[in-house]
Motif scaffolding. Structure first.
Motif, short mmCIF file in Angstrom:
data_model
loop_
_atom_site.label_atom_id
_atom_site.label_comp_id
_atom_site.label_asym_id
_atom_site.label_seq_id
_atom_site.Cartn_x
_atom_site.Cartn_y
_atom_site.Cartn_z
N ASN A 161 0.84 -1.19 0.00
CA ASN A 161 0.00 0.00 0.00
C ASN A 161 0.88 1.24 0.00
N GLU A 162 0.24 2.38 -0.17
CA GLU A 162 1.00 3.62 -0.21
C GLU A 162 1.79 3.80 1.08
N LYS A 163 1.16 3.48 2.20
CA LYS A 163 1.89 3.51 3.47
C LYS A 163 2.17 2.08 3.92
N PHE A 164 3.38 1.91 4.43
CA PHE A 164 3.82 0.56 4.80
C PHE A 164 4.85 0.68 5.91
N THR A 165 5.08 -0.40 6.61
CA THR A 165 6.10 -0.41 7.66
C THR A 165 7.39 -1.00 7.08
N LEU A 166 8.48 -0.71 7.73
CA LEU A 166 9.76 -1.24 7.25
C LEU A 166 9.79 -2.76 7.34
N THR A 167 9.10 -3.30 8.30
CA THR A 167 9.04 -4.76 8.41
C THR A 167 8.32 -5.35 7.20
N GLN A 168 7.20 -4.71 6.80
CA GLN A 168 6.49 -5.18 5.60
C GLN A 168 7.39 -5.13 4.38
N LEU A 169 8.12 -4.02 4.26
CA LEU A 169 9.00 -3.87 3.11
C LEU A 169 10.08 -4.95 3.11
N GLN A 170 10.63 -5.20 4.29
CA GLN A 170 11.65 -6.24 4.38
C GLN A 170 11.09 -7.62 4.04
N GLN A 171 9.90 -7.90 4.56
CA GLN A 171 9.27 -9.20 4.26
C GLN A 171 9.03 -9.36 2.77
N LEU A 172 8.63 -8.25 2.13
CA LEU A 172 8.42 -8.29 0.68
C LEU A 172 9.70 -8.68 -0.05
N TYR A 173 10.80 -8.01 0.30
CA TYR A 173 12.07 -8.31 -0.36
C TYR A 173 12.49 -9.74 -0.07
N GLU A 174 12.28 -10.17 1.16
CA GLU A 174 12.67 -11.53 1.49
C GLU A 174 11.86 -12.54 0.72
N ALA A 175 10.57 -12.25 0.52
CA ALA A 175 9.71 -13.18 -0.22
C ALA A 175 10.13 -13.23 -1.69
N ILE A 176 10.39 -12.09 -2.28
CA ILE A 176 10.73 -12.07 -3.70
C ILE A 176 12.10 -12.69 -3.93
N LEU A 177 13.06 -12.31 -3.12
CA LEU A 177 14.43 -12.75 -3.36
C LEU A 177 14.73 -14.11 -2.71
N GLU A 178 13.78 -14.60 -1.94
CA GLU A 178 13.98 -15.88 -1.24
C GLU A 178 15.26 -15.89 -0.41
N THR A 179 15.39 -14.84 0.36
CA THR A 179 16.54 -14.72 1.27
C THR A 179 16.02 -14.29 2.64
N THR A 180 16.90 -14.24 3.60
CA THR A 180 16.59 -13.52 4.83
C THR A 180 17.67 -12.48 5.02
#
Lengths: 233, 233
Positions: A161-180
């Motif tokens: 969404n337009e507003k998001f938390t840093l944790t959400q953003l990190q989870q997104l990157y982790e999901a896409i890149l399949e990393t932690t």
DNA sequence: TGGCTTAGTGTATTTTTAACACTATTTATT
DNA sequence: AATAAATAGTGTTAAAAATACACTAAGCCA
């Protein structure tokens, strides 16, 4: 070969279609929106939304039109992926498909999810059904593109969404890149680019410390790129 | 609309063509191979080699076939670039073009250069003539792709002969990326990846210290990627 | 033999990345 | 009212990578 039609050419032409891989992000999972059709023998098959290209529209317009007609989604990020042209990819006739991928944010994701009763549904990548024709290959290609692109273009935000938390953003990157990733290092890096605006707003109704909301600052990104900096995660 | 032809469809179809941006590298310069045609009013116009897609070939096969037919070049690196579909890109009829780009090594470059007498010629990027339709846009798109891709995929070697000196390799990267790099740092980095084989061979007939020849080690690259390493320059 | 030209090489500094653990805040529970 | 549960938020140190920089080596030519 058709004989009843009224468009005649002096050489044979492939049909031209567009197919669209629609990505959404929900519950920490990357998902794809698929359509179900009944086949003649009343079995159900899943496929990407797609259709033929009209004479008065570009392939991108075609992909957006079909996306809207079939799922109700519009005004989202859409980008050309690849053109698939195997001679027998559709056994009924020669169809060349220009594939696109779309990134749908969580709010529109929910709307599209509401269509579940009908003939569309979100699937986690690990739980995708068998798809028609070469559509699995198209999804695979889209995933590779998304993985590659998300690291050097700020397109991930299109899935939040337009507003998001840093944790959400990190989870997104982790999901896409399949990393932690380490939380502190992730925050340090993303904040150091100065492309996020901290909003005067926090999460509501959570049974823990509420997280700060941020938004992606498009204006800052424009200046950032014009100054020769490159987004990179 | 054609009327004399014999292929009839129940809806109108765009024509489908492929166009090819052919890159070569010579004299420290990145170049593009263009074709000249006479127009009706006996003016000459330059264009990318291109043509229509046959019913029994993929678009990639089409691009390779046309490349060979029109320039004599074959067995080179060819990759899909982008599909161009603006409704009026060709004012004569609706043509959707799947564009490819090819990388031609120096030896084949010389052969293609020998065709100069005919209707093809190499152009430096800064000295390109006006091109037909949207072909300038296609070249621009190809350049952006090449610039992006050369940094994380070892495709630059496709533009050099099998054996090359480190100086040649560096000049190639500098030409594509439009940068300059420190010689020691460039060598350190490229050699640290262990993807180059030093040959027992040096330059001949040069009025200075002869440089060592290297070749790209495809086998080592395979193992390199399978070990999860990424090429990056 | 001296001059010209480009090949080839090492080190020190700065920047970036990676590894790592505790306190703060809010709600729910008893 | 006290405590438990859950996740937000934060700083430092060490290792690795990138950058900046200048001289000697080799071969041909005049």
């Amino acid at each position: 070969m058709e004989t009843k039609g009224k468009f005649t050419y002096d050489y044979e032409r492939p049909a031209l279609a567009t197919d669209c891989v629609i990505f959404g992000f929900d519950g920490g999972e990357l998902k794809v929106l698929l359509m179900e059709r009944e086949t003649e023998d009343s079995q159900s098959t899943w496929s990407l939304p797609g259709g033929f290209v009209y004479m008065n529209e570009t392939t991108e317009e075609s992909a957006k039109r079909i996306l809207h007609e079939k799922t109700g989604i519009k005004n989202v990020f859409v980008e050309q992926l690849y053109t698939f042209s195997e001679v027998d990819r559709d056994p009924r006739q020669r169809v060349v498909a220009v594939a696109y991928y779309a990134l749908v944010n969580n709010k529109k994701f929910q709307i599209a999810a509401g269509l579940n009763a009908k003939n569309v549904a979100w699937f986690e990548l690990s739980k995708m059904p068998k798809l028609i024709f070469d559509h699995s290959k198209i999804v695979k290609t889209a995933l590779i593109r998304l993985k590659g692109k998300v690291r050097y273009q700020p397109i991930g935000f299109e899935l939040l969404n337009e507003k998001f938390t840093l944790t959400q953003l990190q989870q997104l990157y982790e999901a896409i890149l399949e990393t932690t990733t380490d939380k502190r290092n992730f925050r340090k890096k993303i904040l150091s680019m100065k492309l996020l605006k901290a909003l005067n707003e926090k999460e509501q109704n959570v049974a823990r410390k509420a997280a700060q909301y941020f938004s992606f600052d498009k204006q800052a990104y424009k200046e950032f790129t014009h100054s020769g900096f490159n987004f990179e995660l």
